[in-house]
Scaffold this motif. Sequence first.
Motif, short mmCIF file in Angstrom:
data_model
loop_
_atom_site.label_atom_id
_atom_site.label_comp_id
_atom_site.label_asym_id
_atom_site.label_seq_id
_atom_site.Cartn_x
_atom_site.Cartn_y
_atom_site.Cartn_z
N SER A 1 0.84 -1.19 0.00
CA SER A 1 0.00 0.00 0.00
C SER A 1 0.87 1.23 0.00
CB SER A 1 -0.91 0.00 1.23
OG SER A 1 -0.14 -0.06 2.41
N GLY A 2 0.24 2.36 0.05
CA GLY A 2 1.00 3.59 -0.04
C GLY A 2 0.68 4.57 1.06
N PHE A 3 0.98 5.79 0.79
CA PHE A 3 0.80 6.86 1.75
C PHE A 3 -0.52 7.55 1.47
CE2 PHE A 3 1.61 11.42 2.69
CZ PHE A 3 1.66 11.29 4.05
N ILE A 4 -1.35 7.69 2.49
CA ILE A 4 -2.70 8.19 2.27
C ILE A 4 -2.97 9.39 3.18
CG2 ILE A 4 -3.68 6.64 4.01
CD1 ILE A 4 -6.17 6.41 2.26
N CYS A 5 -3.80 10.29 2.73
CA CYS A 5 -4.26 11.37 3.59
C CYS A 5 -5.30 10.80 4.54
CB CYS A 5 -4.88 12.48 2.74
SG CYS A 5 -3.70 13.31 1.66
N LEU A 6 -5.07 10.95 5.83
CA LEU A 6 -5.93 10.33 6.83
C LEU A 6 -6.66 11.37 7.67
CD1 LEU A 6 -3.45 7.57 8.01
CD2 LEU A 6 -5.44 7.25 6.58
N ASP A 7 -7.04 12.47 7.06
CA ASP A 7 -7.65 13.56 7.81
C ASP A 7 -8.96 13.15 8.45
OD1 ASP A 7 -8.83 16.89 7.23
OD2 ASP A 7 -7.36 16.22 8.69
N ASN A 8 -9.64 12.17 7.85
CA ASN A 8 -10.91 11.74 8.42
C ASN A 8 -10.71 10.87 9.65
OD1 ASN A 8 -9.76 9.78 6.74
ND2 ASN A 8 -11.69 8.69 6.56
N ILE A 9 -9.48 10.39 9.87
CA ILE A 9 -9.20 9.54 11.02
C ILE A 9 -8.46 10.31 12.10
CG2 ILE A 9 -7.99 7.46 11.80
CD1 ILE A 9 -8.42 6.30 9.04
N ASP B 1 -1.54 0.62 18.21
CA ASP B 1 -0.62 -0.38 17.69
C ASP B 1 0.11 0.17 16.47
OD1 ASP B 1 -1.43 -2.19 19.61
OD2 ASP B 1 -2.94 -3.12 18.30
N ALA B 2 1.34 -0.29 16.25
CA ALA B 2 2.15 0.22 15.14
C ALA B 2 1.46 0.00 13.80
CB ALA B 2 3.52 -0.45 15.15
N ASP B 3 0.70 -1.08 13.66
CA ASP B 3 0.03 -1.39 12.39
C ASP B 3 -1.45 -1.00 12.41
OD1 ASP B 3 -0.79 -3.27 14.22
OD2 ASP B 3 -0.54 -5.00 12.87
N PHE B 4 -1.82 -0.09 13.30
CA PHE B 4 -3.23 0.28 13.45
C PHE B 4 -3.85 0.74 12.14
CE2 PHE B 4 -6.30 3.74 13.93
CZ PHE B 4 -7.32 3.09 14.60
N GLU C 1 -3.00 0.21 9.12
CA GLU C 1 -3.13 -0.89 8.16
C GLU C 1 -4.30 -1.80 8.53
OE1 GLU C 1 0.45 -2.66 6.24
OE2 GLU C 1 1.47 -1.78 7.97
N LYS C 2 -4.44 -2.10 9.82
CA LYS C 2 -5.48 -3.02 10.26
C LYS C 2 -6.88 -2.48 9.99
CE LYS C 2 -4.09 -3.59 14.53
NZ LYS C 2 -4.01 -4.12 15.92
#
Length: 251
Positions: A138-146, A182-185, A187-188
């Motif tokens: 996967s890549g880098f995503i804008c996560l402003d909604n999270i 978690d470090a992979d939050f 992604e999960k």
Amino acid sequence: MAETLKLAIIDLSSSDSISTAKSIRQACIECGFFYLVNHGVEEELLLRVFDESQKFFSLPLEEKMKLATKHHRGYTPMYAENLDYSSSSRGDSKESFYIGSLEAGRSYLNRWPSEEILPSWRPTMESYHKKLLLGAKSGFICLDNIVNNVYKVLLLKDGKYGQTQSVGKKLISLIAQALDLDADFFEKVGALDDPMPFLRLLHYPGDLEFCGEETYGASAHSDYGMVTLLATNGVPGLQACLMLTNQDPQL
């Protein structure tokens, strides 16, 4: 006169992810900016990116306008954007070029200069884009909604750390830990399943006066998305306002 702002230095090669995450958390609470070192992006690649970028922005306007922005990809001319209409009616004194996702299904939207004019431009930008933003799946995503905070990272040109993950993906993992997750939050929860990474090239010519009206390279603003990785060629100019008041910004 603006004060000099001392930013935290984050070592992306550190094996102590807990300590690194705590440092990132503190930096984001205090000012939202930090320097990133040992990020794995070779200085030689950074130099090529700046060189190719300069070649493009040095082209005649007519040639650049052949790649005028469509679908948020391509060239944006001087004064076409205005991040703060209350401070200037003319627009921002900058020109830019947007490169979107390289993933299958979206890469066709990107616009590229002719190989006859700039033969090394596309492969250089694609290499840089992948190094910064793409991971194995996967890549880098804008996560402003999270995450409602926007972090800005200043990428220093001394990367010595070889890594298989992209800079963006590794940093997102550390940001998750900085939030006591978690470090992979991300992604999960699927936040990286459909990434929307953008590489943006910017040119500020320094024209800040026009008929007595003050203009800005980039007016006051907050970035959208989750993380901005910013590499510069050593020319100062970024200002950060630490408080929502009328106090002078810090450099």
